[in-house]
Write a protein that holds these residues in place. Structure first.
Motif, PDB file in Angstrom:
ATOM      1  N   VAL A   1       0.845  -1.183   0.000  1.00 52.70           N
ATOM      2  CA  VAL A   1       0.000   0.000   0.000  1.00 52.70           C
ATOM      3  C   VAL A   1       0.885   1.240   0.000  1.00 52.70           C
ATOM      4  O   VAL A   1       1.764   1.390   0.846  1.00 52.70           O
ATOM      5  CB  VAL A   1      -0.930   0.025   1.238  1.00 52.70           C
ATOM      6  CG1 VAL A   1      -1.803   1.279   1.207  1.00 52.70           C
ATOM      7  CG2 VAL A   1      -1.797  -1.223   1.274  1.00 52.70           C
TER       8      VAL A   1
ATOM      9  N   SER B   1      -0.019   4.991   3.004  1.00 53.00           N
ATOM     10  CA  SER B   1      -0.225   4.346   4.296  1.00 53.00           C
ATOM     11  C   SER B   1       0.042   5.269   5.474  1.00 53.00           C
ATOM     12  O   SER B   1      -0.190   4.902   6.607  1.00 53.00           O
ATOM     13  CB  SER B   1       0.704   3.128   4.412  1.00 53.00           C
ATOM     14  OG  SER B   1       2.052   3.526   4.240  1.00 53.00           O
TER      15      SER B   1
ATOM     16  N   ASN C   1      -4.057   3.612  -1.063  1.00 58.98           N
ATOM     17  CA  ASN C   1      -5.022   3.839   0.002  1.00 58.98           C
ATOM     18  C   ASN C   1      -5.360   5.323  -0.014  1.00 58.98           C
ATOM     19  O   ASN C   1      -4.907   6.113   0.802  1.00 58.98           O
ATOM     20  CB  ASN C   1      -4.428   3.440   1.353  1.00 58.98           C
ATOM     21  CG  ASN C   1      -5.372   3.737   2.502  1.00 58.98           C
ATOM     22  OD1 ASN C   1      -6.587   3.759   2.321  1.00 58.98           O
ATOM     23  ND2 ASN C   1      -4.830   3.992   3.682  1.00 58.98           N
TER      24      ASN C   1
END
Length: 307
Positions: free
Chosen positions: A45, A48, A144
């Motif tokens: 990701v 993060s 994300n």
């Protein structure tokens, strides 16, 4: 009348906007490619760190991602300088004043077109950058992308770009010499960057979120003041002072006081002694007086140095 004025201004500025868009997109591609080179494969990701908070997003430890590039701030800075300066130097304002359009309508139509064009450039360039991020995303890695960090970062960037635009726009309105204008704006901008770096290193007894929102509010207030003040001055612009350092002689004393106070503050902020303050004040007072009231003395000095 407003539609005709908008068409007239668009014919004047469209080449500038298309050129800025092309340069901005190329710069955005370069920035995105450099960002993707920094991505680490140790995480699945990218976003993060901090992206889910109402804070300006900082690059994660797995690589950099430019949600709102500082390139947009530079484009706004450059646009504010060129759009107003070129109209003063190219006699375009004189043409507009003789065309019968109210000066306030000219000012706000021109300003609205400039800000709309800059926003369009930012959005198009950002979309190109995000597309490159998506195409270069390694297998097994994902984003994300939370709205709090995304919106806060864009809002902060747009406010900063607006205040940089307003500084150059206002300076180009009141300064009638191109060389002196560029030197003044560049020096002031660099000093602001230095002050921002200094205050970021200081310990402030406020939460990070509160500091960022306070800074955005102060920057936005400064931009609004400069743009509204610019409309007041634009309606009183006299082209007979074209070529002089100040297009508005009544601003000489306020500008002198602000210059002396600002220079003294910059060179004494990090000192706990009184000597740097006194020296900075003295040098700024003398230089400001020569620059604003006795520019011919500085010009003679330059001519002697050239000979």
């Amino acid at each position: 009348m407003t539609k005709n004025l908008s068409r007239l201004l668009w014919r004047r500025y469209r080449q500038w906007f298309w050129a800025l868009l092309g340069i901005s997109v190329l710069a955005g591609i370069a920035i995105a490619l450099m960002d993707t080179e920094s991505w680490s494969h140790h995480s699945s990701v990218l976003f993060s760190d901090q992206i889910d908070q109402w804070l300006v997003y900082q690059n994660s430890k797995y690589g950099s991602v430019s949600l709102f590039s500082y390139w947009f701030v530079f484009i706004a800075w450059l646009s504010g300088l060129l759009l107003m300066m070129q109209d003063l130097k190219g006699n375009f304002n004189q043409f507009l004043f003789a065309s019968g359009y109210p000066r306030q309508r000219i000012y706000w139509t021109k300003l609205g077109m400039a800000l709309t064009g800059l926003l369009a450039i930012d959005v198009v360039t950002a979309l190109v950058q995000y597309l490159i991020y998506w195409l270069k995303l390694p297998h097994g890695m994902s984003f994300n992308l939370a709205l709090p960090g995304f919106l806060t970062t864009w809002l902060s960037g747009l406010v900063l770009a607006l205040v940089m635009f307003a500084i150059c726009w206002f300076a180009a309105l009141i300064v009638g010499q191109s060389g002196a204008l560029v030197i003044t704006v560049c020096g002031f901008t660099l000093s602001l960057v230095g002050l921002n770096t200094f205050f970021q290193g200081e310990t402030i007894l406020m939460a990070t979120r509160d500091v960022e929102w306070l800074a955005m509010g102060l920057w936005l207030l400064a931009a609004v003041v400069l743009l509204v003040w610019g409309s007041f001055l634009f309606s009183r612009l006299s082209l007979e002072h074209d070529g002089e350092y100040l297009m508005f002689p009544r601003l000489r004393i306020p500008l002198y006081l602000v210059f002396v106070a600002y220079i003294t503050f910059i060179f004494s902020i990090n000192s706990g002694e009184w000597q740097p303050t006194v020296i900075s004040f003295t040098v700024a007072a003398i230089f400001g007086y020569l620059w604003l009231w006795r520019p011919q003395l500085i010009e003679k000095w330059r001519q002697r140095r050239g000979n």
